[in-house]
Every structure is written in structure tokens, then in C-alpha cells.
Design a protein around this motif. Structure first.
Motif, mmCIF file in Angstrom:
data_model
loop_
_atom_site.group_PDB
_atom_site.id
_atom_site.type_symbol
_atom_site.label_atom_id
_atom_site.label_comp_id
_atom_site.label_asym_id
_atom_site.label_seq_id
_atom_site.Cartn_x
_atom_site.Cartn_y
_atom_site.Cartn_z
ATOM 1 N N PHE A 110 -64.811 13.358 -1.016
ATOM 2 C CA PHE A 110 -63.962 13.950 -2.052
ATOM 3 C C PHE A 110 -63.073 14.995 -1.399
ATOM 4 O O PHE A 110 -63.452 15.637 -0.419
ATOM 5 C CB PHE A 110 -64.832 14.585 -3.147
ATOM 6 C CG PHE A 110 -64.074 15.091 -4.336
ATOM 7 C CD1 PHE A 110 -63.778 14.251 -5.393
ATOM 8 C CD2 PHE A 110 -63.649 16.414 -4.399
ATOM 9 C CE1 PHE A 110 -63.077 14.710 -6.496
ATOM 10 C CE2 PHE A 110 -62.951 16.882 -5.497
ATOM 11 C CZ PHE A 110 -62.664 16.023 -6.546
ATOM 12 N N GLU A 111 -61.879 15.168 -1.949
ATOM 13 C CA GLU A 111 -60.953 16.206 -1.491
ATOM 14 C C GLU A 111 -60.415 16.971 -2.690
ATOM 15 O O GLU A 111 -60.064 16.364 -3.704
ATOM 16 C CB GLU A 111 -59.784 15.594 -0.720
ATOM 17 C CG GLU A 111 -60.132 15.096 0.668
ATOM 18 C CD GLU A 111 -58.907 14.602 1.414
ATOM 19 O OE1 GLU A 111 -58.323 15.382 2.184
ATOM 20 O OE2 GLU A 111 -58.531 13.427 1.202
ATOM 21 N N ASP A 112 -60.382 18.280 -2.568
ATOM 22 C CA ASP A 112 -59.708 19.083 -3.585
ATOM 23 C C ASP A 112 -58.525 19.784 -2.928
ATOM 24 O O ASP A 112 -58.090 19.396 -1.851
ATOM 25 C CB ASP A 112 -60.679 20.061 -4.262
ATOM 26 C CG ASP A 112 -61.309 21.051 -3.286
ATOM 27 O OD1 ASP A 112 -60.783 21.193 -2.172
ATOM 28 O OD2 ASP A 112 -62.325 21.680 -3.649
ATOM 29 N N GLY A 113 -57.996 20.808 -3.571
ATOM 30 C CA GLY A 113 -56.800 21.440 -3.060
ATOM 31 C C GLY A 113 -56.993 22.153 -1.738
ATOM 32 O O GLY A 113 -56.031 22.346 -0.996
ATOM 33 N N GLN A 114 -58.233 22.541 -1.383
ATOM 34 C CA GLN A 114 -58.463 23.335 -0.180
ATOM 35 C C GLN A 114 -59.413 22.670 0.807
ATOM 36 O O GLN A 114 -59.235 22.790 2.029
ATOM 37 C CB GLN A 114 -59.022 24.711 -0.568
ATOM 38 C CG GLN A 114 -59.195 25.661 0.612
ATOM 39 C CD GLN A 114 -59.648 27.048 0.171
ATOM 40 O OE1 GLN A 114 -59.879 27.285 -1.019
ATOM 41 N NE2 GLN A 114 -59.789 27.954 1.118
ATOM 42 N N TYR A 115 -60.421 21.953 0.302
ATOM 43 C CA TYR A 115 -61.474 21.453 1.177
ATOM 44 C C TYR A 115 -61.576 19.931 1.121
ATOM 45 O O TYR A 115 -61.188 19.292 0.135
ATOM 46 C CB TYR A 115 -62.834 22.044 0.772
ATOM 47 C CG TYR A 115 -62.928 23.544 0.930
ATOM 48 C CD1 TYR A 115 -63.123 24.120 2.177
ATOM 49 C CD2 TYR A 115 -62.822 24.385 -0.184
ATOM 50 C CE1 TYR A 115 -63.211 25.500 2.327
ATOM 51 C CE2 TYR A 115 -62.916 25.761 -0.044
ATOM 52 C CZ TYR A 115 -63.109 26.317 1.220
ATOM 53 O OH TYR A 115 -63.194 27.678 1.352
ATOM 54 N N ALA A 116 -62.145 19.383 2.204
ATOM 55 C CA ALA A 116 -62.589 17.998 2.244
ATOM 56 C C ALA A 116 -64.109 18.013 2.304
ATOM 57 O O ALA A 116 -64.708 18.804 3.054
ATOM 58 C CB ALA A 116 -62.009 17.282 3.452
ATOM 59 N N TYR A 117 -64.738 17.162 1.510
ATOM 60 C CA TYR A 117 -66.199 17.100 1.432
ATOM 61 C C TYR A 117 -66.642 15.817 2.123
ATOM 62 O O TYR A 117 -66.307 14.715 1.690
ATOM 63 C CB TYR A 117 -66.661 17.161 -0.013
ATOM 64 C CG TYR A 117 -66.227 18.436 -0.703
ATOM 65 C CD1 TYR A 117 -67.056 19.544 -0.730
ATOM 66 C CD2 TYR A 117 -64.959 18.545 -1.287
ATOM 67 C CE1 TYR A 117 -66.646 20.732 -1.336
ATOM 68 C CE2 TYR A 117 -64.545 19.732 -1.882
ATOM 69 C CZ TYR A 117 -65.393 20.817 -1.905
ATOM 70 O OH TYR A 117 -64.989 21.985 -2.496
ATOM 71 N N ILE A 118 -67.416 15.987 3.213
ATOM 72 C CA ILE A 118 -67.743 14.890 4.114
ATOM 73 C C ILE A 118 -69.184 14.468 3.900
ATOM 74 O O ILE A 118 -70.099 15.300 3.957
ATOM 75 C CB ILE A 118 -67.498 15.319 5.575
ATOM 76 C CG1 ILE A 118 -66.018 15.723 5.745
ATOM 77 C CG2 ILE A 118 -67.875 14.213 6.541
ATOM 78 C CD1 ILE A 118 -65.711 16.362 7.076
ATOM 79 N N ARG A 119 -69.360 13.162 3.657
ATOM 80 C CA ARG A 119 -70.714 12.646 3.408
ATOM 81 C C ARG A 119 -71.497 12.526 4.710
ATOM 82 O O ARG A 119 -72.636 12.975 4.810
ATOM 83 C CB ARG A 119 -70.628 11.302 2.708
ATOM 84 C CG ARG A 119 -71.975 10.593 2.552
ATOM 85 C CD ARG A 119 -71.819 9.272 1.825
ATOM 86 N NE ARG A 119 -71.562 9.499 0.415
ATOM 87 C CZ ARG A 119 -71.209 8.528 -0.431
ATOM 88 N NH1 ARG A 119 -71.046 7.293 0.025
ATOM 89 N NH2 ARG A 119 -71.008 8.791 -1.708
ATOM 90 N N ASP A 120 -70.930 11.894 5.716
ATOM 91 C CA ASP A 120 -71.617 11.752 6.998
ATOM 92 C C ASP A 120 -70.598 11.742 8.123
ATOM 93 O O ASP A 120 -69.394 11.612 7.900
ATOM 94 C CB ASP A 120 -72.477 10.472 7.036
ATOM 95 C CG ASP A 120 -71.718 9.250 6.529
ATOM 96 O OD1 ASP A 120 -72.283 8.465 5.781
ATOM 97 O OD2 ASP A 120 -70.534 9.091 6.897
ATOM 98 N N GLY A 121 -71.109 11.899 9.346
ATOM 99 C CA GLY A 121 -70.252 11.943 10.524
ATOM 100 C C GLY A 121 -70.047 13.331 11.071
ATOM 101 O O GLY A 121 -69.322 13.500 12.063
ATOM 102 N N LEU A 122 -70.690 14.328 10.463
ATOM 103 C CA LEU A 122 -70.485 15.708 10.903
ATOM 104 C C LEU A 122 -71.809 16.456 10.799
ATOM 105 O O LEU A 122 -72.395 16.555 9.720
ATOM 106 C CB LEU A 122 -69.421 16.394 10.042
ATOM 107 C CG LEU A 122 -68.960 17.792 10.473
ATOM 108 C CD1 LEU A 122 -68.363 17.741 11.870
ATOM 109 C CD2 LEU A 122 -67.932 18.330 9.488
ATOM 110 N N ALA A 123 -72.288 16.952 11.947
ATOM 111 C CA ALA A 123 -73.541 17.705 11.987
ATOM 112 C C ALA A 123 -73.269 19.191 11.812
ATOM 113 O O ALA A 123 -72.150 19.669 12.014
ATOM 114 C CB ALA A 123 -74.269 17.443 13.305
ATOM 115 N N ALA A 124 -74.324 19.927 11.468
ATOM 116 C CA ALA A 124 -74.161 21.356 11.216
ATOM 117 C C ALA A 124 -73.785 22.115 12.484
ATOM 118 O O ALA A 124 -73.126 23.149 12.429
ATOM 119 C CB ALA A 124 -75.450 21.924 10.628
ATOM 120 N N SER A 125 -74.203 21.618 13.658
ATOM 121 C CA SER A 125 -73.927 22.317 14.913
ATOM 122 C C SER A 125 -72.603 21.920 15.554
ATOM 123 O O SER A 125 -72.228 22.484 16.582
ATOM 124 C CB SER A 125 -75.066 22.042 15.907
ATOM 125 O OG SER A 125 -75.185 20.636 16.136
#
Length: 387
Positions: free
Chosen positions: A350-365
Motif C-alpha cells: 500500500f502507498e499513501d501520500g508519504q509512505y510505502a508499506y512493504i509486505r516482504d523483501g525488507l528486513a529490519a536491519s
């Protein structure tokens, strides 16, 4: 010295000069190029994504409209003999308040005539009841058996039914005359804000004239255009007050910083906008003019204004949130991995006006490269300022 000897001396000098030049040319040192290039890692800044549960917002613009909007009209005609002092553009009126009065004299006379007709009809009915009683006694004295049809005629039942029908018609006429008399007083049908008045004292108005425009003050609507892909993420209230997705309403060009109004998504309009081809949702805003609960810190809504709405979408659980400026073409991100550039494709939920929300492919580190690079090659060496 003879001329011949001079020529030979000149030729000798020329040959010697040529030999000396050739010796210098053959014995001069040659310049050689050496490789002096050295690969330098590019200096970059990095950021890290947030992980957790988030409530993103859908940003849209919408037009303020009244939920209840009427053109006030009259059901009977006549001369306007009185206009209420509160029947002015910009004024507020309560339900049932009289706004103007049409001359009732003609309607009072009509009501008197209809009441007289009713009295005559009732009198005729009473007379016919007496005649029927006489007819019944006469029939009993004769004692003859008649068919049901002839018996009804002898007993004057058709005449009685006609008299009864005349009474009902006269009663209906009285009710209609009384109703017309009441309609000479034009009253507010609901708590309203008056936007315009189109009649003045002494005006002769026909039935169904446009007397003015009234809008309800209990609720306004904001018709907002939303991308069709975002509709499934919104909670639609289906008209139940306060049950839809929460909405924050702002008007940066007119309202002060920090001022906003609240509403809820009450309905989804079942057709796309004809020009923008976007879906339309109705945002319900209660007490838009702050008449029920006055608050000087809140702005009033004005009909016809374009405002910005921030609609709260459904909750996203266990996702990474990253600013949209760090999303690269093709839904990729640049990651600093062991001193080298890694171009990684991510699944954006999902994307809003400021952020992209990523389900997978990105680790916390993961360290996301925030610097815009002129040359983007997988495996390019990178370094941080502290390195």
C-alpha cells in the motif's frame, strides 16, 4: 675562392646538419604512460525502515455539499402579507418557525362555504334516514316477499348510500379547505440555514413558486474522489452515523495551522466520476456550522469549498514502512550490503501520500541508501561517512 669550391662547402654543411638532426631524433627518450586510476567507494547516507502495525491514510480532495438542500416553495397562491424577520440570507431557523404568510382571507371564506355544504349534506342524510325508517314500516305492513333488488329500492337503500356519499365528499372538501388555509403559513420544514430569499412583502405568488433556498444544519457531505485501487482499503459506514472510516478534514489555504474537522465515510457512490474516472465516497460531517456544539477553535464548513480529506485506511499488520522518496523505479530499493550496492525488488502492499508499506523483501536491519547516485550498478562499492 672559386665558385665551385663554395658550392661544395655549402653541400657539406647541409649534409652535416641533416646527420646531426637524425642522430638527435634516433637517440631521444620515449615517454611511457603508467596506469594511475584507483577505484573509490561512493559516499552515501542510509536510513532504516520502521516495522510494525500501521494505519495509513488515503489523501483526496472533495467538495462540501449540504446533506439536505431544498428550494422552498408554496402549495397555495396569493399575496404575501407577512415575512418573518429571520427569513433572511444567512439566518438560521428552527423547524416549524413561520417564514412568511400568504393572505388567508380567500381560504377562510372557502372553508366557511365547505362547512356550510357539509352541514347541508348531513341534514340530507338525517332526512333520508327518517324516510328509510318509514319505508321499513310500510314494507312490514304490506308483508309481501320481494326480490332483494326490489326490496332495496322499496327500503330506499340507494338514496341512503347517496346521502352518505355526499356527507363524505363534503367532509373531504372541508378538510381540503382547512388544509389550504394552513398552507398559507409557510414554515421551515427542518432546522435550517437560509441561503437565499426570492420573495418580498406584497408579492403575488403562484403555487410552486421558488421562495428561497434552505439547507439543513445537522449534517454536511464531502464528495471525495478516491482512486479505485484504494476503495477496498476503506471502511464504508453504509449510512450508519459514525460507523465508517474516520476522516480528518483540512483546508490549508483558508484555515489556520492545526485546525481541522472530523467526519466518517458514510457511503460509496456507485458510479465513477465522469471526468476524473475516480471513485466517489461520501464523507459525513455532523454539525458542520457548529450550531449544536459551538467551538471557536474549529472552523465552519462552507458549501462549495474544496477541502483535503485524510481517510484512515484499514490497519496493516507486520509490515515495513518506508518514505516514498526512497522507492526507486520498478518498485526497487538500494541497500548497502557489506560495503556494496544491492538493488532489491520489494513487494509494496500500500502507498499513501508519504509512505510505502512493504509486505516482504525488507528486513529490519537493512540499511537503505538515501543518497541519489549518478551511476547505479549492482555491486558498486559504497561507504558511509563514519567509515
Amino acid at each position: 675562392m672559386t665558385r665551385k669550391k663554395t658550392i661544395w662547402i655549402s653541400l657539406g654543411l647541409l649534409v652535416c646538419s641533416i646527420l646531426i638532426a637524425l642522430v638527435f631524433f634516433w637517440t631521444a627518450p620515449e615517454a611511457e604512460m603508467e596506469g594511475a586510476s584507483k577505484t573509490t567507494a561512493m559516499l552515501v547516507d542510509v536510513v532504516q525502515a520502521e516495522h510494525g502495525d500501521f494505519n495509513p491514510s488515503v489523501i483526496a480532495t472533495g467538495l462540501v455539499q449540504p446533506a439536505t438542500d431544498i428550494s422552498l416553495s408554496n402549495q397555495v397562491g396569493g399575496e404575501v402579507t407577512h415575512i418573518a424577520s429571520q427569513f433572511l440570507p444567512g439566518a438560521y431557523v428552527k423547524k416549524g418557525e413561520m417564514l412568511l404568510q400568504i393572505n388567508p382571507a380567500d381560504y377562510e371564506n372557502t372553508l366557511t362555504l365547505r362547512k356550510s355544504d357539509l352541514a347541508l349534506a348531513q341534514s340530507d342524510y338525517e332526512v333520508e334516514l327518517g324516510r328509510q325508517d318509514v319505508a321499513v314500516k310500510d314494507y312490514e305492513l304490506i308483508g309481501d316477499e320481494l326480490s332483494s333488488k326490489n326490496q332495496n329500492l322499496v327500503l330506499r337503500k340507494p338514496q341512503l348510500e347517496a346521502a352518505k356519499a355526499n356527507v363524505k365528499a363534503a367532509e373531504a372538501a372541508v378538510n381540503q379547505a382547512n388544509l389550504d388555509l394552513q398552507r398559507t403559513a409557510i414554515r421551515a420544514p427542518f432546522d435550517a440555514h437560509i441561503l437565499s430569499r426570492n420573495v418580498n412583502l406584497g408579492s403575488q405568488i403562484a403555487p410552486a413558486s421558488d421562495l428561497g433556498r434552505l439547507v439543513g444544519i445537522d449534517e454536511y457531505w464531502i464528495i471525495a474522489n478516491v482512486p479505485l485501487s484504494k476503495i477496498n482499503w476503506l471502511e464504508i459506514g453504509e449510512g450508519k452515523e459514525g460507523s465508517g472510516a474516520p476522516v480528518k478534514i483540512i483546508h490549508p489555504s483558508a484555515w489556520e495551522d492545526g485546525q481541522f474537522r472530523k467526519g466518517n465515510v458514510s457511503r460509496l457512490v456507485g458510479a465513477l466520476d465522469g471526468q476524473s474516472r475516480l471513485a466517489r465516497v461520501i464523507v459525513s460531517v455532523p454539525d458542520p456550522l457548529l450550531r449544536i456544539n459551538p467551538d471557536s477553535n474549529k472552523p465552519q464548513l462552507i458549501i462549495g469549498t474544496f477541502v483535503e480529506v485524510q481517510i484512515e485506511a484499514r490497519k496493516l499488520e507486520n509490515v515495513a514502512r518506508l518514505e516514498r522518496q526512497f522507492i526507486r523505479p520498478g518498485n526497487t530499493i538500494w541497500v548497502l550490503q557489506e560495503g556494496k550496492l544491492e538493488i532489491r525488488k520489494v513487494n509494496i502492499l500500500f502507498e499513501d501520500g508519504q509512505y510505502a508499506y512493504i509486505r516482504d523483501g525488507l528486513a529490519a536491519s537493512d540499511q537503505i541508501v538515501a543518497t541519489d547516485l549518478a551511476t547505479v550498478v549492482e555491486g558498486s562499492p559504497l561507504r558511509l561517512e563514519e567509515d
